[in-house]
Design an enzyme around this catalytic site. Structure first.
Site, short mmCIF file in Angstrom:
data_model
loop_
_atom_site.label_atom_id
_atom_site.label_comp_id
_atom_site.label_asym_id
_atom_site.label_seq_id
_atom_site.Cartn_x
_atom_site.Cartn_y
_atom_site.Cartn_z
N THR A 206 -64.24 -29.39 -33.79
CA THR A 206 -64.71 -29.52 -32.35
C THR A 206 -65.56 -30.62 -32.13
O THR A 206 -66.47 -30.31 -32.85
CB THR A 206 -64.57 -28.29 -31.60
OG1 THR A 206 -62.86 -27.73 -32.29
CG2 THR A 206 -64.50 -28.58 -29.98
N ARG A 234 -50.35 -22.22 -29.44
CA ARG A 234 -50.42 -22.17 -29.53
C ARG A 234 -51.99 -22.36 -28.97
O ARG A 234 -52.40 -23.93 -29.26
CB ARG A 234 -51.87 -21.14 -30.55
CG ARG A 234 -53.26 -20.73 -30.77
CD ARG A 234 -54.31 -21.48 -30.95
NE ARG A 234 -55.04 -21.18 -31.47
CZ ARG A 234 -57.13 -21.68 -31.68
NH1 ARG A 234 -57.07 -22.84 -31.54
NH2 ARG A 234 -58.09 -20.64 -31.83
#
Ligand code: ASP
Length: 340
Positions: A206, A234
């Site tokens: 990320t 998700r």
């Protein structure tokens, strides 16, 4: 402090004269030192994981993102603009798990999440499960500024992006050979594992940024492809305000990276800022408590970048490494991958 670094701004108090009878001018705090701190994900990043050439590629991209964000702050621009620009730079790079280079879901797709928060107003915007938007962080900002909502999900988020004129790409755009290879390897490893725990060499990727501008405003943003093999629908911590991203001028700005389920359960970003605000902790101490204390106790892995309203910052993680960097008017200009 383990795996972390802090720099403190000199809050100079200017007075004139020191003789007892000399009247003093009013105390004047110097303006906050404009600062940007970024991360490109935490995880199993032990020295030796990359060739020197690959390390240099990562460092060069981190420096580029820092420079892009810092230039905005240096010219008097807003923390939000600096955060967005730094993240767009990393989203456009296949090196990181965000935008181009995002990881694959169990179904072999790329589903992107992002969020952004303005520390001055506590306004926030987030998107989750987008599949056609080139720069999800721009879309998150647009949700904040161009809608009355905080979060859009899935098709609705993609549709909002089209309405707002964001750059739309074919989902193929996000494909990279190295992520596809990781996807296939992860499927293979999963078959050989008895439990469903993440493979031990898991690497998060990320990206995130926090910034402090010359007006004293803080902002935070985070963008990701999520976790390899994530199941349909998700949602990780990245688009969750208070877990993956949080900013409040009263305390600090935080961007997280790690195993999202733990970050959601611990409201990691908000907890750090709450400790700074209510318990008067330094950003370093608050981040250390949350990452090396609460997160570790629960069994989670990852890290955070944290920036206080005075320019103090911390980059704390309990994994082997975290792609990270900081640039500040105090002269700090640093990037790193591995732990101390
Ligand atoms: N936090 C992200 C997620 O759980 C993953 C990462 O940080 O790389 O979706």
């Amino acid at each position: 402090m383990k795996n972390s670094l802090a720099a403190f701004a000199a809050l100079a108090v200017l007075t004139t004269g020191c003789a007892p009878d000399t009247p003093k001018t009013p105390e004047t705090a110097s303006p906050p030192p404009v600062t940007i701190v970024i991360h490109g994900g935490a995880g199993a990043l032990a020295p030796g994981r990359y060739t020197p050439a690959k390390e240099a590629e990562f460092i060069a991209k981190l420096n580029e993102a820092l420079d892009v964000g810092y230039a905005i702050l240096d010219e008097g621009g807003a923390a939000l603009d600096a955060v967005e620009a730094a993240i767009v730079t990393m989203e456009d790079s296949p090196l990181f798990n965000s935008g181009k280079g995002a990881v694959f879901t169990r179904e072999g797709k790329n589903e992107l999440d992002a969020s952004i928060m303005d520390g001055a107003t506590l306004n926030a915007g987030a998107v989750t499960g987008v599949t056609t938007v080139k720069n999800p962080i721009r879309l998150a900002r647009s949700v904040m500024e161009d809608s009355v909502h905080v979060m859009f999900a899935g098709n609705g988020a993609d549709e909002f992006a089209e309405q707002q004129g964001h750059e739309i790409v074919d989902p193929e755009y996000f494909y990279t050979e190295h992520r596809w290879k990781s996807y296939e390897e992860a499927l293979e490893r999963e078959k050989q594992q008895e439990d469903s725990a993440l493979p031990i060499d898991f690497k998060y990727g990320t990206v995130g940024a926090v910034a402090l501008d010359a007006e004293g405003n803080l902002a935070a943003g985070t963008s990701t492809g999520g976790m390899t093999l994530k199941n349909f629908g998700r949602v990780g911590d990245t688009p969750i305000i208070g877990a993956g991203t949080f900013a409040d001028n009263k305390s600090c700005a935080v961007s997280s990276t790690g195993h999202g389920e733990y970050f959601i359960r611990l409201t990691i970003a908000r907890d750090i800022c709450a400790q700074v605000e209510y318990a008067d902790k330094t950003v370093e101490d608050a981040a250390t408590d949350v990452i090396h204390g609460r997160l570790e106790t629960l069994g989670g892995g990852g890290g955070v970048i944290v920036l206080g309203a005075d320019g103090a910052f911390a980059m704390v993680f309990n994994t082997d490494g975290m792609f990270r960097g900081a640039k500040s008017a105090t002269g700090v200009n640093t990037t790193a991958i591995y732990g101390d």
